[in-house]
Design a protein around this motif. Structure first.
Motif, mmCIF file in Angstrom:
data_model
loop_
_atom_site.group_PDB
_atom_site.id
_atom_site.type_symbol
_atom_site.label_atom_id
_atom_site.label_comp_id
_atom_site.label_asym_id
_atom_site.label_seq_id
_atom_site.Cartn_x
_atom_site.Cartn_y
_atom_site.Cartn_z
ATOM 1 N N MET A 152 11.914 5.354 -4.195
ATOM 2 C CA MET A 152 10.824 5.995 -4.765
ATOM 3 C C MET A 152 10.648 5.368 -6.122
ATOM 4 N N PRO A 153 9.707 4.798 -6.525
ATOM 5 C CA PRO A 153 9.368 4.265 -7.716
ATOM 6 C C PRO A 153 9.552 5.259 -9.101
ATOM 7 N N LYS A 154 9.981 4.862 -9.957
ATOM 8 C CA LYS A 154 10.087 5.557 -11.250
ATOM 9 C C LYS A 154 9.125 5.194 -12.222
ATOM 10 N N GLY A 155 8.235 5.927 -12.897
ATOM 11 C CA GLY A 155 7.371 5.655 -13.781
ATOM 12 C C GLY A 155 7.839 5.812 -15.099
ATOM 13 N N VAL A 156 8.051 4.650 -15.907
ATOM 14 C CA VAL A 156 8.449 4.674 -17.055
ATOM 15 C C VAL A 156 7.402 4.574 -18.097
ATOM 16 N N ALA A 157 7.255 5.883 -18.964
ATOM 17 C CA ALA A 157 6.516 6.035 -19.876
ATOM 18 C C ALA A 157 6.809 5.551 -21.353
ATOM 19 N N ILE A 158 5.889 4.715 -21.726
ATOM 20 C CA ILE A 158 6.170 4.098 -23.148
ATOM 21 C C ILE A 158 4.994 4.574 -24.306
ATOM 22 N N LYS A 159 5.421 5.053 -25.415
ATOM 23 C CA LYS A 159 4.831 5.474 -26.431
ATOM 24 C C LYS A 159 4.103 4.295 -27.297
ATOM 25 N N TYR A 160 2.818 4.815 -27.844
ATOM 26 C CA TYR A 160 2.180 3.959 -28.625
ATOM 27 C C TYR A 160 3.067 3.439 -29.805
ATOM 28 N N ALA A 201 9.632 7.485 -23.165
ATOM 29 C CA ALA A 201 9.779 8.692 -23.268
ATOM 30 C C ALA A 201 10.466 9.477 -22.148
ATOM 31 N N GLY A 202 10.841 8.447 -21.186
ATOM 32 C CA GLY A 202 11.481 8.959 -19.862
ATOM 33 C C GLY A 202 10.730 8.790 -18.828
ATOM 34 N N TYR A 203 11.199 9.267 -17.556
ATOM 35 C CA TYR A 203 10.271 8.933 -16.362
ATOM 36 C C TYR A 203 9.379 9.914 -15.895
ATOM 37 N N ILE A 204 8.010 9.659 -15.540
ATOM 38 C CA ILE A 204 7.257 10.531 -15.314
ATOM 39 C C ILE A 204 7.473 11.537 -14.052
ATOM 40 N N LYS A 205 7.473 12.998 -14.459
ATOM 41 C CA LYS A 205 7.876 13.980 -13.356
ATOM 42 C C LYS A 205 9.111 13.526 -12.729
ATOM 43 N N GLU A 206 10.137 13.274 -13.408
ATOM 44 C CA GLU A 206 11.512 13.151 -13.008
ATOM 45 C C GLU A 206 12.439 13.693 -13.960
ATOM 46 N N PRO A 207 12.522 15.117 -14.168
ATOM 47 C CA PRO A 207 13.337 15.425 -15.143
ATOM 48 C C PRO A 207 14.816 15.126 -14.900
ATOM 49 N N GLU A 208 15.168 14.984 -13.657
ATOM 50 C CA GLU A 208 16.778 15.073 -13.443
ATOM 51 C C GLU A 208 17.024 13.554 -13.817
ATOM 52 N N LYS A 209 16.406 12.723 -13.052
ATOM 53 C CA LYS A 209 16.350 11.132 -13.475
ATOM 54 C C LYS A 209 16.333 10.730 -15.073
ATOM 55 N N THR A 210 15.428 11.390 -15.359
ATOM 56 C CA THR A 210 15.486 11.319 -17.034
ATOM 57 C C THR A 210 16.650 11.656 -17.824
ATOM 58 N N ALA A 211 17.238 12.983 -17.484
ATOM 59 C CA ALA A 211 18.292 13.558 -17.993
ATOM 60 C C ALA A 211 19.628 12.788 -17.747
ATOM 61 N N GLN A 212 19.660 11.788 -16.623
ATOM 62 C CA GLN A 212 20.654 11.080 -16.152
ATOM 63 C C GLN A 212 20.675 9.740 -17.381
ATOM 64 N N GLN A 213 19.782 9.328 -17.444
ATOM 65 C CA GLN A 213 19.515 8.076 -18.217
ATOM 66 C C GLN A 213 19.347 8.010 -19.550
ATOM 67 N N ASP A 255 0.693 -1.257 -0.054
ATOM 68 C CA ASP A 255 0.103 0.015 -0.123
ATOM 69 C C ASP A 255 0.758 1.192 0.141
ATOM 70 N N GLU A 256 1.955 1.117 0.922
ATOM 71 C CA GLU A 256 2.932 2.516 0.810
ATOM 72 C C GLU A 256 3.317 2.830 -0.710
ATOM 73 N N ARG A 257 3.890 1.882 -1.424
ATOM 74 C CA ARG A 257 4.281 2.130 -2.656
ATOM 75 C C ARG A 257 3.142 2.359 -3.664
ATOM 76 N N VAL A 258 1.985 1.735 -3.411
ATOM 77 C CA VAL A 258 0.683 2.171 -4.330
ATOM 78 C C VAL A 258 0.523 3.934 -3.798
ATOM 79 N N ALA A 259 0.529 4.192 -2.706
ATOM 80 C CA ALA A 259 0.377 5.688 -2.369
ATOM 81 C C ALA A 259 1.365 6.492 -3.307
ATOM 82 N N LYS A 260 2.625 6.156 -3.367
ATOM 83 C CA LYS A 260 3.682 6.827 -3.719
ATOM 84 C C LYS A 260 3.230 6.995 -5.195
#
Length: 475
Positions: free
Chosen positions: A145-153, A334-346, A83-88
């Motif tokens: 903190m979980p990272k959200g990986v966004a995949i395009k159509y 497309a990168g990590y959701i709302k994680e501009p610094e982590k997106t720029a790193q990877q 649940d704690e991770r779901v909440a995040k």
């Protein structure tokens, strides 16, 4: 042809054919079409993706397809996630709607949609763009903190087309899926199965605890394609009469998520001599998998460890100066959701293409790619730098050992010694035998101080070996 168009054709051509089976729950292509159309119409104005919460329910699939049709994308969350991770995750996504295939205990301001709370709909048409986000899957972050990986159509469509190209036409077209829908390995089963007009047969977490129930699924349905982690297959190989003679329709095997061990592949090839066995590789950030190789007798005779193969279409691979594998092309997230610094790193652009730093060490030999462990999966013990995966590889080559995990035991931030947990038949002499055999393949400083023999190694809900639980058991 994109996935949604393929799905529409199957609905027209074979509306009464089953597209989904999980225990007593079934769904036809026509039901999927009408249910997903109705839900898509309900959520189409949302500015956020649709969160789909549950386990192996047909409503999870309905929600996923509805979100694709509505052009808003989806975020799958399995009930096994704490649940704690779901909440995040919910805090990061801020969804307007959550489809609850099972009760959700986490507080949220989103509107909860229960199965059947919308009318069926014969048609729903929206102009979905290739650059829109199809789904976001959350992976573990190093900070907790979980990272959200966004995949395009477009990435999803290309992956699905590639997977279907690795699958031959089958009159009885049934795909077995082991992975929870919040784990991207499930994408390897769900979309090729539906795109090829097949039937998804879902293996839930309770079945994994009782392998006899998995065997029941294999007996009840003519499974033609098996998608899983190698660890799950190692459990499958323990099933009685798991062979081509018993299951003649089972011809295709696809593995991803972990290294496919030579021993596992050899045993599977012995049991299913005529099968198409594919070893694949890829991170969540590059749409499930980006390479493949068919495991043949010739490949097994020539390579140990096994290669992960060649890149799929529209994807290229390269190495950094440090030997890190880089992925380029439309497969890249497309990168990590709302994680501009982590997106720029990877993530970065190379010659105008989206590119991703994998953190994996790799090399190419004979035109085939090999993964040689993680750049960050090294330890230092008594001044010696070593790869834990190399030790595990040598352990699994020893007769009688099915699986092995090596755990570094630390004190005050420094590795003191190694413990090897091995899955094997109980044997009082095994630990001594293992250490003796390792001396012929490894230097003394890489040999674990303790050998712990267990009947089986614990697995995560995703079907991978649960290294955290093993670490807790040996620490």
């Amino acid at each position: 042809m994109n996935f949604l168009t393929q799905l529409s054709h199957h609905t027209t051509d074979k509306p009464d054919s089953l597209c989904f089976i999980h225990r007593e729950e079934q769904m036809t292509y026509e039901e999927l079409e009408q249910l997903s159309n109705g839900l898509a119409a309900m959520v189409v104005e949302s500015r956020q993706p649709l969160v789909v919460y549950g386990h192996m329910s047909k409503w999870m699939i309905v929600g996923m397809i509805a979100a694709l049709k509505a052009g808003i994308g989806y975020v799958p969350i399995d009930t096994s996630i704490p649940d704690e991770r779901v909440a995040k995750i919910l805090q990061k996504i801020e969804p307007e709607y959550i489809l609850v295939a099972e009760p959700l205990e986490v507080a949220t301001e989103a509107r909860l949609i229960e199965p059947g709370q919308w009318p069926d709909r014969a048609e729903f048409i929206k102009d979905v763009q290739p650059e829109d986000i199809a789904y976001t899957i959350f992976t573990s972050g190093s900070t907790g903190m979980p990272k959200g990986v966004a995949i395009k159509y477009k990435s999803l469509d290309d992956f699905t087309d590639w997977m279907v190209s690795l699958y031959g036409a089958s009159e009885k077209n049934y795909w077995l899926n082991q992975a929870p829908l919040s784990f991207d390995l499930s994408v390897m089963a769900v979309y090729p199965a539906l795109a090829s007009g097949g039937t998804l047969v879902m293996i839930d977490k309770e079945m994994i605890k009782k392998p006899a129930e998995i065997q029941q699924q294999l007996t009840e349905y003519p499974i033609s394609a098996w998608v899983s982690t190698p660890s799950f297959m190692e459990m499958g190989l323990l099933l009685p009469q798991f062979s081509q003679e018993t299951y003649p329709n089972l011809r295709y095997f696809y593995f991803c998520g972990e290294a496919l061990k030579h021993k596992t592949a050899s045993q599977l090839k012995n049991n299913f001599a005529d099968a198409f066995i594919y070893n694949t590789y890829g991170p969540t950030e590059a749409t499930v998998a980006v390479t493949s190789v068919r495991v043949t007798d010739e490949l097994l005779a020539k390579y140990n460890p096994l290669p992960v193969g060649s890149p799929r279409p529209k994807t290229t691979l390269s190495l950094s100066e440090e030997g890190e594998l880089l992925i380029h092309g439309d497969a890249v997230s497309a990168g990590y959701i709302k994680e501009p610094e982590k997106t720029a790193q990877q993530f970065f652009k190379a010659d105008g293409e989206r590119s991703y730093r994998t953190g994996d060490k790799a090399e190419i030999k004979d035109g085939l790619w090999f993964i040689n462990g993680r750049i960050d999966y090294q330890i230092k013990l008594n001044g010696y730098r070593m790869e834990l995966e190399e030790i595990e590889e040598q352990l699994t080559k020893i007769n009688g050992i099915r699986q092995a995990v090596v755990t570094p035991i630390e004190k005050n931030g420094k590795v003191q010694y190694l413990v090897a947990s091995v899955s094997a038949e109980a044997d009082d002499q095994l630990a001594q035998t293992v250490k003796q055999q390792l001396k012929s393949t490894l230097p003394e400083y890489m040999i674990p101080r303790k050998i712990r023999v267990v009947d089986s190694l614990p697995m995560t809900p995703n079907g991978k070996v649960d290294r955290q639980r093993i670490k807790e058991a040996v620490s």
